[in-house]
Design an enzyme around this catalytic site. Structure first.
Site, mmCIF file in Angstrom:
data_model
loop_
_atom_site.group_PDB
_atom_site.id
_atom_site.type_symbol
_atom_site.label_atom_id
_atom_site.label_comp_id
_atom_site.label_asym_id
_atom_site.label_seq_id
_atom_site.Cartn_x
_atom_site.Cartn_y
_atom_site.Cartn_z
ATOM 1 N N CYS A 172 28.632 -26.833 -50.731
ATOM 2 C CA CYS A 172 28.207 -28.152 -51.211
ATOM 3 C C CYS A 172 26.968 -28.689 -50.493
ATOM 4 O O CYS A 172 26.173 -29.401 -51.094
ATOM 5 C CB CYS A 172 29.353 -29.155 -51.141
ATOM 6 S SG CYS A 172 30.034 -29.434 -49.511
ATOM 7 N N ASP A 369 27.785 -35.481 -57.362
ATOM 8 C CA ASP A 369 28.803 -34.690 -56.669
ATOM 9 C C ASP A 369 28.666 -33.209 -57.017
ATOM 10 O O ASP A 369 28.813 -32.831 -58.179
ATOM 11 C CB ASP A 369 30.185 -35.209 -57.078
ATOM 12 C CG ASP A 369 31.318 -34.504 -56.365
ATOM 13 O OD1 ASP A 369 31.030 -33.751 -55.414
ATOM 14 O OD2 ASP A 369 32.483 -34.709 -56.748
ATOM 15 N N HIS A 371 30.726 -30.848 -56.277
ATOM 16 C CA HIS A 371 32.008 -30.160 -56.166
ATOM 17 C C HIS A 371 32.640 -29.778 -57.503
ATOM 18 O O HIS A 371 33.779 -29.324 -57.533
ATOM 19 C CB HIS A 371 32.985 -31.018 -55.357
ATOM 20 C CG HIS A 371 32.561 -31.206 -53.934
ATOM 21 N ND1 HIS A 371 31.689 -32.206 -53.546
ATOM 22 C CD2 HIS A 371 32.866 -30.519 -52.816
ATOM 23 C CE1 HIS A 371 31.483 -32.124 -52.249
ATOM 24 N NE2 HIS A 371 32.187 -31.117 -51.778
#
Length: 492
Positions: A172, A369, A371
């Site tokens: 990430c 994000d 993820h």
């Protein structure tokens, strides 16, 4: 790297029934509740367990031989079944009891939003009234969803000599940094006002930028090549890294890319100086980072003298602003950096989960994000619309600034000399508001105490191969009466 536990759901937002016809799907707004420290510990354990369990099925699929491809539907079905069980019934109630609920909350309708140097009005009423339509909430959503969103991918070619065909649970920070650099390239080639068209044909430059971040060794800034460039800073497949190492990795890969372009007489993938703003002892002994105008001028003037008198510059400022939590005195300063026209946002997020923070409203950090797990794609001019859509996000997530990990990095892009001078002016004004604890400082000339590297055109950005020239004293900047440990500066 642990996935963020919440998943976004479509929800109402202040723009409600706006006239934004470009995006047919609603844009969700997701917030994270602040939980107690005891819940945070339990959440980490459960989130890690759940993500590892589900990722096991994906990894097994990806690493299987051709003979196992027949089993893919079964594995996928099992993974889906487990996911369905975890989000329903008693298991869901248990998860909510331990983690705390994820509350759907719209952004404030009365406060302005700053998104990478541009201000928007979040009021739905004013958006439909006589206010400037260019600053409306609908325009904010269009701007947000036009930023390049780079996430975990699965099913790409193995990384080096490893068997990794996915970066799930560990990549990430790399993905967040790719988003920041992609934004620098968008600003450089297409301008800050660029918005993604609703359909093809797309601008060739936009396609070229996306292709740089593909998931193969043929793509200049792929996970594969970033890991290779950052091996001296501890980067390795399957391992997590911090913002400082990531910034240095971009410095290294940019230099290598430039050297290769010179050999091949080709064009550079990142046509700008990458300057890591660090403090005393290259940022390893603490101290506020210092932007030395004279040093930057040398870098930019010698970068590509044949084409530009002053090259564009990407400034990366790695910081550690506390111990376990960010020092509250720095939060207003961080928030104000999003008002800089040169803002590229922040590499940061909650502890253990790196994100790309692109905006701010009140005490909320708005972020993209990385993820989300998506299949790897090979982007070409004739690729499907779905492949391009996978690089853009319609979900506005936010988290309180005081929950952000104190280890982070700020990015800025300056197109030319005038732009850099404007950045220095903004930074100096920000320093004046810091009450002796600036995020970073600006000085015109080096001072006698710390050697500053001078690089010729072939060594720009390579501090290891640069000659040492003049020096400056970090102690001369800021509040000289401040105590050494007062600002909680830590080793990067």
């Amino acid at each position: 790297m642990r996935d963020l536990p919440e998943r976004a759901l479509d929800s109402e937002n202040p723009a409600g029934n706006s006239d934004d016809s470009r995006d047919k799907d609603p844009i969700a707004v997701v917030s994270e509740e602040k939980s107690a420290d005891t819940k945070s510990s339990k959440a980490s354990i459960l989130a890690s367990f759940l993500s590892s369990t589900l990722a096991m099925f994906e990894t097994r699929m990806e690493s299987s031989s051709d003979d196992c491809k027949v089993n893919k539907p079964t594995s996928y079905g099992l993974s889906t079944a487990v996911s369905n069980v975890m989000i329903s019934g008693p298991i869901k109630r248990l998860q909510e009891r331990i983690l705390g609920t994820t509350r759907m909350e719209a952004l404030s309708s009365t406060s302005e939003i700053w998104l990478l140097g541009k201000c928007y009005n979040a009021s739905a009423e004013e958006s439909s009234g006589g206010a400037d339509p260019g600053n409306s909430y609908a325009e904010f959503l269009e701007d947000f969803s036009s930023r390049i969103w780079i996430t975990y991918r699965k099913g790409f070619e193995p990384i080096g000599d490893t068997k990794f065909t996915s970066d799930v649970n560990w990549g990430c920070m790399i993905r967040s940094s790719q988003m920041l650099v992609a934004q620098a390239l968008l600003s450089h080639h297409l301008g800050r006002s660029w918005r993604k068209p609703s359909q093809k044909p797309y601008d060739p430059k936009y396609i070229e930028i996306l292709q740089l971040f593909g998931d193969s060794e043929a793509c200049a800034f792929s996970v594969h090549n970033l890991l290779r460039a950052g091996r001296h800073y501890g980067l390795a497949a399957g391992s997590w890294l911090g913002p400082y190492a990531m910034c240095r990795t971009w410095e290294t890969i940019t230099r290598a890319n430039r050297e290769q372009a010179d050999l091949d007489r080709g064009k550079e993938s990142l046509p700008m100086v990458v300057y890591i703003v660090s403090g005393d002892e290259d940022g390893e002994q603490g101290g506020a980072p210092v932007v030395c105008i004279d040093v930057v001028a040398r870098f930019c003037s010698s970068f590509n003298m044949a084409l530009h008198a002053w090259a564009p510059i990407l400034l990366l400022v790695p910081l550690v602003l506390g111990l376990e939590r960010i020092n509250p005195r720095y939060i207003p300063l961080l928030q104000e950096t999003f008002s800089f026209p040169q803002s590229l946002g922040i590499l940061g997020g909650k502890p253990g989960t790196s994100t790309y923070i692109v905006g701010v409203q009140e005490d909320k950090a708005l972020y993209l994000d990385p993820h989300e797990v998506q299949p790897a794609v090979d982007l070409k001019s004739d690729s499907s619309e779905a492949d391009y859509i996978s690089y853009h996000c319609r979900t506005v997530r936010h988290v309180p600034f005081d929950l952000i990990d104190p280890s982070l990095a700020i990015g800025f892009y300056c197109q030319d000399k005038d732009d850099f001078e404007d950045f220095c002016s903004c930074a100096s004004q920000l320093g004046d508001k810091s009450n002796g604890a600036p995020l970073f400082t600006v000085t015109q000339f080096p001072q006698p105490s710390k050697a500053v590297p001078f690089c010729d055109g072939d060594n720009v950005g390579n501090s290891r191969n640069c000659m040492m020239d003049n020096t400056f004293d970090v102690e001369n900047f800021g509040d000289n009466d401040a105590q050494p440990g007062e600002d909680e500066w830590q080793i990067l």
